[in-house]
Design a protein around this motif. Sequence first.
Motif, short mmCIF file in Angstrom:
data_model
loop_
_atom_site.label_atom_id
_atom_site.label_comp_id
_atom_site.label_asym_id
_atom_site.label_seq_id
_atom_site.Cartn_x
_atom_site.Cartn_y
_atom_site.Cartn_z
N ALA A 52 0.81 -1.23 0.00
CA ALA A 52 0.00 0.00 0.00
C ALA A 52 0.84 1.27 0.00
O ALA A 52 0.31 2.37 0.00
N VAL A 53 2.16 1.14 -0.03
CA VAL A 53 3.06 2.29 0.05
C VAL A 53 3.54 2.66 -1.35
O VAL A 53 3.91 1.81 -2.14
N THR A 54 3.53 3.96 -1.63
CA THR A 54 4.05 4.48 -2.90
C THR A 54 5.26 5.36 -2.60
O THR A 54 5.18 6.27 -1.77
N LEU A 55 6.36 5.11 -3.26
CA LEU A 55 7.57 5.90 -3.07
C LEU A 55 7.38 7.28 -3.68
O LEU A 55 6.97 7.40 -4.84
N SER A 56 7.65 8.31 -2.90
CA SER A 56 7.54 9.67 -3.44
C SER A 56 8.90 10.33 -3.58
O SER A 56 9.07 11.20 -4.43
N GLU A 57 9.88 9.92 -2.78
CA GLU A 57 11.20 10.53 -2.85
C GLU A 57 12.22 9.59 -2.22
O GLU A 57 11.92 8.90 -1.25
N SER A 58 13.42 9.60 -2.75
CA SER A 58 14.51 8.81 -2.19
C SER A 58 15.82 9.53 -2.46
O SER A 58 16.06 9.98 -3.58
N GLN A 59 16.65 9.65 -1.42
CA GLN A 59 17.96 10.27 -1.58
C GLN A 59 19.01 9.34 -1.00
O GLN A 59 18.99 9.12 0.21
N PRO A 60 19.86 8.73 -1.80
CA PRO A 60 19.91 8.82 -3.26
C PRO A 60 18.77 8.02 -3.88
O PRO A 60 18.10 7.24 -3.21
N ALA A 61 18.59 8.22 -5.16
CA ALA A 61 17.59 7.46 -5.89
C ALA A 61 18.01 6.00 -5.95
O ALA A 61 19.20 5.69 -5.98
N PRO A 62 17.05 5.08 -5.96
CA PRO A 62 17.41 3.66 -6.11
C PRO A 62 18.09 3.43 -7.45
O PRO A 62 17.78 4.10 -8.44
N THR A 63 19.00 2.49 -7.47
CA THR A 63 19.66 2.12 -8.71
C THR A 63 18.67 1.46 -9.65
O THR A 63 18.65 1.73 -10.85
N THR A 64 17.80 0.60 -9.09
CA THR A 64 16.73 -0.02 -9.87
C THR A 64 15.48 -0.10 -9.01
O THR A 64 15.55 -0.16 -7.79
N THR A 65 14.33 -0.11 -9.69
CA THR A 65 13.06 -0.33 -9.01
C THR A 65 12.27 -1.35 -9.81
O THR A 65 12.34 -1.39 -11.03
N ASN A 66 11.53 -2.18 -9.09
CA ASN A 66 10.65 -3.15 -9.72
C ASN A 66 9.41 -3.22 -8.84
O ASN A 66 9.39 -3.93 -7.83
N GLY A 67 8.38 -2.44 -9.19
CA GLY A 67 7.22 -2.33 -8.33
C GLY A 67 7.62 -1.65 -7.03
O GLY A 67 8.17 -0.56 -7.04
N ASN A 68 7.39 -2.31 -5.91
CA ASN A 68 7.76 -1.75 -4.61
C ASN A 68 9.10 -2.28 -4.10
O ASN A 68 9.42 -2.15 -2.93
N VAL A 69 9.88 -2.89 -4.98
CA VAL A 69 11.20 -3.39 -4.62
C VAL A 69 12.24 -2.40 -5.12
O VAL A 69 12.36 -2.13 -6.31
N LEU A 70 12.98 -1.83 -4.17
CA LEU A 70 14.01 -0.83 -4.46
C LEU A 70 15.38 -1.44 -4.22
O LEU A 70 15.60 -2.07 -3.19
N THR A 71 16.28 -1.24 -5.16
CA THR A 71 17.64 -1.75 -5.00
C THR A 71 18.62 -0.58 -5.10
O THR A 71 18.54 0.23 -6.02
N TYR A 72 19.53 -0.53 -4.16
CA TYR A 72 20.57 0.51 -4.12
C TYR A 72 21.93 -0.16 -4.22
O TYR A 72 22.26 -1.02 -3.42
N SER A 73 22.71 0.22 -5.23
CA SER A 73 24.09 -0.25 -5.36
C SER A 73 24.97 0.77 -4.67
O SER A 73 24.98 1.95 -5.05
N LEU A 74 25.70 0.34 -3.65
CA LEU A 74 26.45 1.27 -2.82
C LEU A 74 27.96 1.19 -2.99
O LEU A 74 28.69 1.89 -2.30
N GLY A 75 28.41 0.37 -3.88
CA GLY A 75 29.86 0.35 -4.05
C GLY A 75 30.35 -0.82 -4.81
O GLY A 75 29.68 -1.65 -5.27
#
Length: 75
Positions: A52-75
């Motif tokens: 039921a959650v919608t992403l409105s902002e992310s800092q930093p932005a996710p590297t990839t998104t797939n629906g409600n799955v957010l992936t961040y590559s950090l290094g």
Amino acid sequence: PGSDGGVQLRLSAAPRALREGGVTSVVYVLRVRNKSLLDSGNLSVTATLPAAVTLSESQPAPTTTNGNVLTYSLG
């Protein structure tokens, strides 16, 4: 040589703008900390938001998104 604890991951959430019958927003804070003396290498973090959650902002932005799955590559 060794590490002094490795990678630490903390997730916290706080409700914002709670109004009865109104829109509810939640602020999620995801903190990643390398506590090691060594490079953490190719680290990525995957966060799955509730349906039921919608992403409105992310800092930093996710590297990839797939629906409600957010992936961040950090290094």
